[in-house]
Design an enzyme around this catalytic site. Structure first.
Site, PDB file in Angstrom:
ATOM      1  N   LYS A  74      68.271   0.790  34.869  1.00  0.00           N
ATOM      2  CA  LYS A  74      66.929   1.446  35.104  1.00  0.00           C
ATOM      3  C   LYS A  74      66.849   1.896  36.769  1.00  0.00           C
ATOM      4  CE  LYS A  74      64.769  -2.611  35.617  1.00  0.00           C
ATOM      5  NZ  LYS A  74      66.120  -3.634  35.207  1.00  0.00           N
ATOM      6  N   ARG A 125      56.710  -7.084  34.912  1.00  0.00           N
ATOM      7  CA  ARG A 125      57.805  -7.894  34.472  1.00  0.00           C
ATOM      8  C   ARG A 125      57.567  -9.151  33.727  1.00  0.00           C
ATOM      9  NH1 ARG A 125      62.262  -6.414  38.328  1.00  0.00           N
ATOM     10  NH2 ARG A 125      64.037  -7.831  37.970  1.00  0.00           N
ATOM     11  N   ARG A 148      78.258  -3.622  40.953  1.00  0.00           N
ATOM     12  CA  ARG A 148      77.103  -2.730  41.678  1.00  0.00           C
ATOM     13  C   ARG A 148      77.170  -3.085  43.244  1.00  0.00           C
ATOM     14  NH1 ARG A 148      71.234  -3.496  39.444  1.00  0.00           N
ATOM     15  NH2 ARG A 148      71.248  -5.409  40.080  1.00  0.00           N
ATOM     16  N   ARG A 167      74.382  -6.565  46.799  1.00  0.00           N
ATOM     17  CA  ARG A 167      73.113  -7.363  46.706  1.00  0.00           C
ATOM     18  C   ARG A 167      73.412  -8.909  46.873  1.00  0.00           C
ATOM     19  NH1 ARG A 167      69.110  -4.891  42.627  1.00  0.00           N
ATOM     20  NH2 ARG A 167      68.823  -7.153  41.949  1.00  0.00           N
ATOM     21  N   ARG A 224      68.551 -14.582  36.296  1.00  0.00           N
ATOM     22  CA  ARG A 224      67.789 -13.267  36.340  1.00  0.00           C
ATOM     23  C   ARG A 224      67.913 -13.054  34.658  1.00  0.00           C
ATOM     24  NH1 ARG A 224      70.957 -10.128  40.455  1.00  0.00           N
ATOM     25  NH2 ARG A 224      70.214  -8.242  39.369  1.00  0.00           N
TER      26      ARG A 224
HETATM   27  P1  ADP Z   1      67.226  -6.427  38.755  1.00  0.00           P
HETATM   28  O1  ADP Z   1      68.261  -5.579  38.928  1.00  0.00           O
HETATM   29  O2  ADP Z   1      67.699  -7.861  38.555  1.00  0.00           O
HETATM   30  O3  ADP Z   1      66.239  -5.994  37.757  1.00  0.00           O
HETATM   31  P2  ADP Z   1      65.372  -5.791  40.868  1.00  0.00           P
HETATM   32  O4  ADP Z   1      65.836  -5.063  42.062  1.00  0.00           O
HETATM   33  O5  ADP Z   1      64.490  -5.206  40.138  1.00  0.00           O
HETATM   34  O6  ADP Z   1      66.802  -6.431  40.108  1.00  0.00           O
HETATM   35  O7  ADP Z   1      64.614  -7.031  41.401  1.00  0.00           O
HETATM   36  C1  ADP Z   1      65.348  -8.019  42.282  1.00  0.00           C
HETATM   37  C2  ADP Z   1      64.450  -9.237  42.404  1.00  0.00           C
HETATM   38  O8  ADP Z   1      63.170  -8.952  42.816  1.00  0.00           O
HETATM   39  C3  ADP Z   1      63.847  -9.966  41.062  1.00  0.00           C
HETATM   40  O9  ADP Z   1      65.107 -10.999  40.506  1.00  0.00           O
HETATM   41  C4  ADP Z   1      62.666 -10.760  41.373  1.00  0.00           C
HETATM   42  O10 ADP Z   1      63.057 -11.814  42.010  1.00  0.00           O
HETATM   43  C5  ADP Z   1      62.075  -9.994  42.240  1.00  0.00           C
HETATM   44  N1  ADP Z   1      61.298  -9.064  41.494  1.00  0.00           N
HETATM   45  C6  ADP Z   1      61.352  -7.361  41.432  1.00  0.00           C
HETATM   46  N2  ADP Z   1      60.304  -7.205  40.603  1.00  0.00           N
HETATM   47  C7  ADP Z   1      59.615  -8.116  40.573  1.00  0.00           C
HETATM   48  C8  ADP Z   1      58.265  -8.074  39.781  1.00  0.00           C
HETATM   49  N3  ADP Z   1      57.985  -7.168  39.231  1.00  0.00           N
HETATM   50  N4  ADP Z   1      57.704  -9.254  39.593  1.00  0.00           N
HETATM   51  C9  ADP Z   1      58.410 -10.505  40.184  1.00  0.00           C
HETATM   52  N5  ADP Z   1      59.418 -10.236  40.940  1.00  0.00           N
HETATM   53  C10 ADP Z   1      59.948  -9.170  41.047  1.00  0.00           C
END
Ligand code: ADP
Length: 291
Positions: A13, A88, A127, A164, A175
């Site tokens: 994404k 989410r 990554r 990360r 996750r």
């Molecule tokens: P990923 O690659 O796992 O999709 P992101 O960078 O989008 O990672 O998100 C990292 C973390 O930030 C998630 O695992 C969650 O803890 C938190 N997070 C991100 N977006 C949301 C959301 N919309 N609602 C709740 N938590 C979120």
């Protein structure tokens, strides 16, 4: 153009959103990036979010919604946005509906990036992102470039690659579980509204971008394609160094904005015009906005 990119962690994404930012000149709004920035600042919100993030859980809806509400109110989001990592869960999707209704900005499309779980784990383990500009690379699938392109646009020094903290094996497993439980139901939610498109997100980055753009509504897709492939005559006149600069995101990790596009005077000289192709006629832009 207002779109959501939906997909599991590691489905690409963020990478694809960065590419759409350049093509559509609309910002990427990533809740993950916004939360990481809050954590890095040590703000109260960041402190509250950190424990959930480190454990691979979702951060509290109210915190995330506050961030989104603030971000979408910024002027650059008026032309559209690419939501990455939000919504989410169903509660977030419903709140987003209400917010966009309030703003008079309905969604144009939700694109689901499909990738099998073995590939997700492989991608996440490779990554890396630049600690300064936030650009995302992958040691296995999209390694950092060499030469001039290896320079971070923010510092002018080579990219500082970091992994990360939540990209470790145990957190990744959680996750992925949370994605299946909370986020995957959004596929049916948006399908029932007729705005869901699914694409195969396996394969070359450029190929996935091509599929993604094909899945987007035609009017916006055509405008972006025109922007990406200007007439050969004009492209060949452009000095190569400017073309290279255009492809690089000149933005911060938390809030990636497209290069600011000046309102060109009616007959701007080549020098005054922004580096991209000519801006669309005002009529065309108005048509896109009304969608
Ligand atoms: P990923 O690659 O796992 O999709 P992101 O960078 O989008 O990672 O998100 C990292 C973390 O930030 C998630 O695992 C969650 O803890 C938190 N997070 C991100 N977006 C949301 C959301 N919309 N609602 C709740 N938590 C979120």
């Amino acid at each position: 153009m207002r779109i959501i990119l939906l997909g599991a962690p590691g489905s690409g994404k963020g990478t694809q959103a960065q590419r759409l930012v350049e093509r559509y000149a609309i910002p990427q709004v990533s809740t993950g990036d916004l939360l990481r920035a809050a954590v890095a600042r040590g703000s109260e919100l960041g402190l509250k979010a950190k424990a959930a993030m480190d454990a691979g859980k979702l951060v509290d809806d109210s915190l995330v919604l506050g961030l989104i509400r603030e971000r979408l109110a910024e002027p650059d989001a008026r032309a559209g946005f690419i939501l990455d990592g939000f919504p989410r869960n169903l509660a977030q999707a419903r709140s987003l509906d209400a917010l966009l209704h309030e703003l008079g900005q309905p969604l144009d499309a939700v694109v689901q990036l499909e990738v099998d779980s073995a590939e997700l784990v492989r991608r996440i383990s490779g990554r890396r992102s630049c600690a300064d500009c936030g650009r995302v690379f992958n040691l296995l699938t999209a390694p950092p470039p060499s030469g001039a392109a290896a320079i971070c646009p923010k510092t002018g020094a080579p990219h500082r690659l970091m992994q990360r903290p939540d990209d470790n094996e145990a957190t990744v497993a959680e996750r992925l579980r949370v994605y299946q439980e909370k986020t995957a139901p959004l596929i049916d939610f948006y399908r029932s509204r007729g705005i869901l498109r699914s694409i195969d997100a396996l394969g070359e980055l450029d190929e996935v971008t091509r599929r993604l753009m094909q899945a987007l509504p035609p009017a916006a897709g055509a405008a972006a394609a025109a922007r990406k492939a200007p007439k050969v005559k004009r492209a060949s006149r452009r000095p190569p160094v400017r073309a290279a600069r255009r492809r690089r995101p000149a933005t911060r990790a938390a809030v990636r904005r497209p290069a600011r596009r000046k309102k060109a005077p009616a007959r701007a000289s080549r020098k005054q015009r922004p580096a991209g192709p000519r801006p669309r006629k005002s009529g065309a832009r108005r048509r896109t906005r009304r969608r």
